[in-house]
Design a protein around this motif. Structure first.
Motif, PDB file in Angstrom:
ATOM      1  N   GLN A   1      11.399  25.808  49.005  1.00 15.54           N
ATOM      2  CA  GLN A   1      11.175  24.383  49.206  1.00 15.54           C
ATOM      3  C   GLN A   1      12.444  23.586  48.936  1.00 15.54           C
ATOM      4  OE1 GLN A   1       7.912  23.779  46.508  1.00 15.54           O
ATOM      5  NE2 GLN A   1       6.340  24.105  48.108  1.00 15.54           N
ATOM      6  N   GLN A   2      13.169  23.992  47.890  1.00 20.35           N
ATOM      7  CA  GLN A   2      14.424  23.329  47.567  1.00 20.35           C
ATOM      8  C   GLN A   2      15.455  23.503  48.698  1.00 20.35           C
ATOM      9  OE1 GLN A   2      16.252  24.755  43.994  1.00 20.35           O
ATOM     10  NE2 GLN A   2      17.723  23.061  43.867  1.00 20.35           N
ATOM     11  N   LYS A   3      15.512  24.725  49.248  1.00 19.05           N
ATOM     12  CA  LYS A   3      16.414  24.984  50.359  1.00 19.05           C
ATOM     13  C   LYS A   3      16.024  24.145  51.577  1.00 19.05           C
ATOM     14  CE  LYS A   3      17.816  29.055  51.473  1.00 19.05           C
ATOM     15  NZ  LYS A   3      17.823  30.479  51.861  1.00 19.05           N
ATOM     16  N   ALA A   4      14.669  24.044  51.782  1.00 15.90           N
ATOM     17  CA  ALA A   4      14.208  23.241  52.922  1.00 15.90           C
ATOM     18  C   ALA A   4      14.596  21.771  52.742  1.00 15.90           C
ATOM     19  CB  ALA A   4      12.691  23.384  53.068  1.00 15.90           C
TER      20      ALA A   4
ATOM     21  N   LEU B   1      18.113  17.268  54.044  1.00 12.54           N
ATOM     22  CA  LEU B   1      19.157  16.327  53.648  1.00 12.54           C
ATOM     23  C   LEU B   1      20.428  16.531  54.467  1.00 12.54           C
ATOM     24  CD1 LEU B   1      18.724  16.374  49.749  1.00 12.54           C
ATOM     25  CD2 LEU B   1      18.111  14.512  51.333  1.00 12.54           C
ATOM     26  N   GLU B   2      20.724  17.831  54.695  1.00 12.42           N
ATOM     27  CA  GLU B   2      21.921  18.147  55.481  1.00 12.42           C
ATOM     28  C   GLU B   2      21.770  17.649  56.919  1.00 12.42           C
ATOM     29  OE1 GLU B   2      25.694  19.560  56.295  1.00 12.42           O
ATOM     30  OE2 GLU B   2      24.692  19.349  54.360  1.00 12.42           O
ATOM     31  N   LEU B   3      20.580  17.809  57.491  1.00 16.80           N
ATOM     32  CA  LEU B   3      20.325  17.335  58.854  1.00 16.80           C
ATOM     33  C   LEU B   3      20.425  15.815  58.912  1.00 16.80           C
ATOM     34  CD1 LEU B   3      17.339  19.644  59.928  1.00 16.80           C
ATOM     35  CD2 LEU B   3      19.699  19.698  60.809  1.00 16.80           C
ATOM     36  N   ALA B   4      19.854  15.179  57.878  1.00 15.82           N
ATOM     37  CA  ALA B   4      19.920  13.719  57.834  1.00 15.82           C
ATOM     38  C   ALA B   4      21.365  13.255  57.754  1.00 15.82           C
ATOM     39  CB  ALA B   4      19.119  13.193  56.640  1.00 15.82           C
ATOM     40  N   HIS B   5      22.170  13.984  56.940  1.00 15.47           N
ATOM     41  CA  HIS B   5      23.587  13.654  56.809  1.00 15.47           C
ATOM     42  C   HIS B   5      24.307  13.837  58.139  1.00 15.47           C
ATOM     43  CE1 HIS B   5      27.479  13.173  54.976  1.00 15.47           C
ATOM     44  NE2 HIS B   5      27.875  14.382  55.416  1.00 15.47           N
ATOM     45  N   GLN B   6      23.965  14.943  58.855  1.00 22.51           N
ATOM     46  CA  GLN B   6      24.588  15.195  60.154  1.00 22.51           C
ATOM     47  C   GLN B   6      24.190  14.109  61.164  1.00 22.51           C
ATOM     48  OE1 GLN B   6      26.868  17.447  60.893  1.00 22.51           O
ATOM     49  NE2 GLN B   6      26.807  18.266  58.770  1.00 22.51           N
TER      50      GLN B   6
END
Length: 313
Positions: A253-256, A261-266
């Motif tokens: 879940q943490q990785k997800a 967050l990474e996708l949102a940042h991208q």
């Protein structure tokens, strides 16, 4: 048959010899009756209406006359008190026992023949003994009889019975041979049997069986405790696996979340890049238009559509 007429001149048990003082010439003449007495004391421990004697004299009357003492190797009377006047008997005197004869008598034949098949049989019939057992393990060939015989009194005569162990309903006991250990001696003995032909155990065997049952119970308890411990370990293992699974799920879940967050940042970066690109295009369009180029020329120069150039004006 015995005449049961009391006489005032008859002697008491204290005045009569307890036996005929004839010594036995075979140990089993004492061992076997004592074994039967020991087992019977265990079977009938809650009863007090019986008496078993070993090598004890029996006194009785015949036609009103006192007869010579007869001493079986063992005998059993039912319907009498185990203790006479709260004391032990010196002998078995019928006129002091309500004229109740023994219901069963045992004779063990030894090297010295004692009239077990003749004189004693006649006297026990006179006395009214219902069952007469003769055990002759060593000299039955000499006497032309079976090693073990049970006779029943029928119409004043003894009739040889069949079957072993032999069931005596009036006694609620069976009698027969069996191999076992008694006083440290392993050999064939006489034992009591129940109606189904199962041998009654000796006190030593009862004690051994109780020890065996206790040992089996102890082993079973230890086995159950071991199973319980194994179940506890298995439960702990399953709980540990569940905890690990929970940790793994939390990690996933943490990785997800990190991925989201990474996708949102991208996406934010892409949006900023798009905005920067639009800003640069506006700036370029504005400058080129100021230089006097037509929208068509600006679009061709910047690789844009004419509509885009017009919208950015």
């Amino acid at each position: 048959m015995v005449r049961l007429h009391p006489q005032p001149t008859l002697p008491t048990a204290e005045e009569l010899p307890c036996s005929d003082e004839t010594p036995v010439d075979n140990e089993i003449q004492n061992y076997i009756p004592n074994l039967l007495l020991t087992v019977l004391s265990s079977i009938w421990q809650k009863r007090s209406d019986w008496f078993f004697a070993v090598d004890m004299g029996i006194y009785y009357l015949l036609d009103g006359s006192r007869q010579p003492v007869i001493v079986p190797d063992g005998f059993l009377s039912i319907g009498v008190k185990r203790q006479k006047n709260n004391s032990l008997r010196l002998s078995y005197v019928l006129w002091e026992e309500d004229y109740i004869p023994p219901v069963w008598v045992l004779e063990i034949v030894s090297k010295t023949y004692g009239g077990e098949y003749s004189e004693k049989m006649t006297r026990y019939a006179e006395l009214g003994v219902l069952y007469y057992t003769i055990y002759n393990p060593d000299y039955h060939g000499r006497d032309k009889h079976k090693p073990f015989e049970v006779y029943r009194l029928e119409k004043g005569k003894y009739k040889l019975q069949q079957g072993e162990p032999f069931w005596m309903p009036e006694l609620g006991l069976g009698i027969g041979r069996g191999t076992g250990s008694y006083t440290g001696l392993s050999r064939e003995w006489l034992y009591w049997y129940d109606r189904e032909g199962r041998r009654w155990p000796t006190p030593e065997e009862n004690s051994y069986q109780q020890q065996q049952r206790a040992q089996r119970a102890k082993l079973e308890l230890a086995h159950q405790q071991e199973k319980a411990q194994q179940a506890e370990l298995e439960l702990a293992h399953q709980q540990q696996k569940a905890q690990q699974a929970e940790l793994e799920l939390a990690h996933q879940q943490q990785k997800a979340q990190q991925t989201e967050l990474e996708l949102a940042h991208q996406r934010q970066k892409a949006q900023r890049a798009e905005l920067e690109k639009e800003a640069l295009q506006r700036q370029a369009i504005s400058q080129l238009l100021k230089l006097g180029l037509s929208p068509q020329q600006v679009a061709e120069s910047l690789g844009l559509s004419v509509e885009t150039v017009i919208n950015y004006q």
